[in-house]
Design an enzyme around this catalytic site. Structure first.
Site, short mmCIF file in Angstrom:
data_model
loop_
_atom_site.label_atom_id
_atom_site.label_comp_id
_atom_site.label_asym_id
_atom_site.label_seq_id
_atom_site.Cartn_x
_atom_site.Cartn_y
_atom_site.Cartn_z
N GLU A 293 0.83 -1.21 0.00
CA GLU A 293 0.00 0.00 0.00
C GLU A 293 0.86 1.26 0.00
O GLU A 293 0.69 2.15 -0.81
CB GLU A 293 -0.92 0.00 1.23
CG GLU A 293 -1.74 1.27 1.40
CD GLU A 293 -2.76 1.50 0.29
OE1 GLU A 293 -3.57 0.59 0.05
OE2 GLU A 293 -2.75 2.57 -0.32
N ASP A 297 1.27 4.08 -2.93
CA ASP A 297 0.90 5.48 -2.71
C ASP A 297 2.06 6.42 -2.99
O ASP A 297 1.91 7.43 -3.70
CB ASP A 297 0.42 5.70 -1.27
CG ASP A 297 -0.83 4.89 -0.95
OD1 ASP A 297 -1.36 4.22 -1.85
OD2 ASP A 297 -1.28 4.93 0.21
N SER A 494 -7.02 2.89 -4.10
CA SER A 494 -5.78 3.24 -3.40
C SER A 494 -4.76 3.86 -4.33
O SER A 494 -3.96 4.68 -3.90
CB SER A 494 -5.13 1.97 -2.83
OG SER A 494 -5.45 1.81 -1.50
#
Ligand SMILES: *[C@@H]1O[C@H](CO)[C@@H](O)[C@H](O)[C@H]1NC(C)=O
Ligand SMILES: *[C@@H]1O[C@H](CO)[C@@H](O)[C@H](O)[C@H]1NC(C)=O
Length: 584
Positions: A293, A297, A494
């Site tokens: 994640e 990002d 995301s």
């Protein structure tokens, strides 16, 4: 009503003066339920009393004296047609706007004193909205809140938290306290990324695997995104005065080395991309053990916005899950003042049904404070279309599921798309309607138009009077990322959120380089003059809850919002300014 409150308060203060000497005054014994679930929330099981010696930090969120002052100001400084547009406040001015009625602090303090809480453990936090009490023992917390704190375990993830199924407050404090955290919010936000799943037919398997020219293995690379959304020609001019923030919770953190590798492959002019790690509330950081994640990002934020510096916040969870992640991060960032990045991306959301209205309202107001400070907040809308599973509520009806904090009207929710020529909705794109927040004025026209076209379809499955999400969208499928030196392909909103945040950050770069203030809370502009800087997405849908979900149509829809960003188009419809730099 306000005058009413003041006079009641002075009576309370008078009662107090007479009763302070006694350890337990009748005022504090009169407890009333503040929030309670009917049962332990689904998928959580009690492991009994928390370990001895565990303490928690309690956030007592206070209501503002002038209930509407903050949000009125937010809309004034965020509406390009208002004379105060762009006149953002300092954190001191914001603290004044949200300050509680006179006498509140004294009253709450005397309640705490009555329970033996030392005044040295109490401080004002969260930009002035909250009294934080550090190091409260479980016994003391149970007594203060008429609660039964226990250690709970999530049956699927094994995550443990210390929470209570219900809590109470002295009746005398109900009108003054918005909520207490952590209490009844069990679930922690989930990151909105996934590894590609095996597609096996059925409603959710819609995306054709097209391979347009110029795409590396049909992947959503930074150069594809930068051409599609027309940022590729833009040369940032204010990286010394502009920054992009990425929020990490759940002990997620990225690897700067993976970022360098990613940039060398996908953004070769940016191998020296700067990323600063800020550890909030004991947040973890081990660069040799990054999470997918956080790497997703930071890699996409950096690749879209290079050379704009990226700040990554690794937020801690406290011992045995005693901390509410979101409250913890918001508490930190709201005290930062002028050091807050102008653009912030959050890729974690929570099923809105697992939040109480009082909790969601508190968090949403904190996001509103960021807007008043001039910060744009982008939040992933979720990866489950209109909802995971069958979505059957206790009364047997099917209710679509939306995700918080995307449903907060003071943030910009980012949904997902895929393909190009034309781009269409990604079937995972989280979209729908809140059950906590009414529809804000800025989207009334756009959402009403959609609902008129929808007609009776899904009547009763969603809340037709409330805030609709997402606001905007971006590509959500097949992002290559580098993790521990190797390549992985992931997907989810995301990825969409930091991609959009990177582009908003470039718009801010332009404004700042022109001596103007940053865009701040985006939505009033986006739904107004900003709308023409979007590519409307008019096909695809977001299945879920055993339905086909909503369809993307002309104009706003609860699948892709207003559409995807056309950076060059948006540059031409940037608002005029009353702020520093004068009218533009
Ligand atoms: C949770 O714990 C159980 C038993 O300790 C274990 O079998 C399971 O793999 C764990 N699940 C996760 C997601 O870690
Ligand atoms: C619909 O949303 C409103 C807020 O906009 C809320 O007050 C109401 O309770 C919601 N209805 C349902 C059935 O959840």
């Amino acid at each position: 009503m306000r005058y009413h409150l003041i006079s009641v308060l002075s009576i309370l203060a008078a009662i107090l003066l007479g009763s302070l000497a006694k350890p337990f005054s009748p005022l504090w014994d009169d407890m009333r339920m503040k929030h309670s679930w009917n049962a332990v929330p689904e998928n959580w099981e009690s492991l009994g009393n928390p370990l001895d010696g565990i303490t928690i930090d309690l956030y007592v969120a206070l209501k503002a004296h002038h209930e509407n002052a903050l949000i009125d100001t937010l809309y004034e400084v965020s509406d390009p047609n208002h004379p105060r547009y762009g006149a953002y406040l300092s954190k001191e001015q914001v603290a004044e706007l949200v300050s509680p009625p006179p006498g509140t602090l004294e009253l709450v303090n005397s309640w705490l004193e009555c329970h033996g809480v030392p005044s040295s453990s109490v401080s004002m936090t969260h930009g002035g909205t909250t009294m934080s009490i550090s190091g409260v023992s479980i016994i003391q917390a149970n007594a203060l809140l008429g609660a039964s704190y226990q250690l709970y375990r999530h049956v699927e993830t094994n995550e443990t938290v210390i929470r209570t199924v219900g809590y109470a407050l002295p009746t005398a404090l109900h009108g003054l306290v918005q909520t207490v955290v952590p209490t009844t919010c069990f679930s922690t936000p989930h990151a909105q990324w996934q590894l590609p799943r095996k597609r096996s037919g059925g409603a959710t398997s819609g995306e054709p695997m097209t391979a347009p020219l110029g795409r590396d293995d049909d992947l959503t690379t930074p150069s594809f995104l930068r051409s599609l959304y027309t940022t590729i020609e833009y040369r940032p001019a204010a990286p010394d005065r502009n920054a992009l923030g990425i929020v990490g919770i759940l002990n997620d953190y990225p690897s700067p080395e993976d970022l360098a590798t990613f940039m060398s492959i996908y953004r070769s002019d940016g191998t020296n991309a700067a990323i600063t790690i800020v550890q909030v509330n004991g947040g973890a950081y081990d660069p040799t053990n990054p999470t997918d994640e956080s790497n997703l990002d930071t890699q996409y934020a950096a690749a879209m916005a290079y050379p704009t510096p990226v700040i990554f916040y690794s937020t801690g969870r406290g011992p045995a899950g005693t901390t509410d992640w979101l409250a913890s991060w918001l508490g930190y960032i709201l005290m930062e003042g002028i050091n807050i990045p102008q653009t912030i991306s959050i890729s974690y959301v929570i099923d809105e049904r697992l939040t109480s209205e009082e909790y969601a309202t508190y968090m949403c107001i904190e996001f509103g404070m960021l807007g008043v400070l001039g910060v744009s907040v982008l939040i992933a809308s979720g990866d489950d279309g209109v909802g995971k599973g069958d979505c059957v509520a206790k009364d047997g009806s099917v209710r679509f599921v939306s995700h918080f904090p995307a449903t907060c009207p003071y943030v910009t929710a980012v949904g997902g798309t895929t393909g190009y020529g034309p781009e269409f909705a990604a079937s995972l794109s989280g979209g729908g309607f809140s059950n906590h927040f009414r529809r804000p004025d800025y989207q009334e026209k756009a959402v009403t138009k959609f609902l008129q076209q929808l007609g009776n379809q899904y009547q009763g499955n969603y809340n037709a009077t409330s805030r609709g999400i997402p606001d905007i969208s971006a590509q959500a499928l097949r992002f290559p990322i580098i993790v521990k030196g190797g390549r992985k392909v992931v997907y989810g909103t995301s990825g969409s959120a930091p991609v959009v945040a990177g582009m908003i950050s470039l718009l801010n770069d332009y404004l700042i380089s022109q001596g103007k203030v940053a865009l701040g809370f985006l939505n009033p502009w986006l739904y107004g003059s900003g709308k023409s800087g979007f590519t409307d997405i008019t096909s695809g849908s977001n299945p879920g809850c055993n339905t086909h979900g909503f369809s993307a149509i002309e104009g706003w829809d609860p699948v892709t919002g207003l559409g995807t960003l056309d950076f060059q188009g948006l540059l031409h419809v940037l608002p005029n300014y009353a702020g520093p730099g004068g009218a533009g």
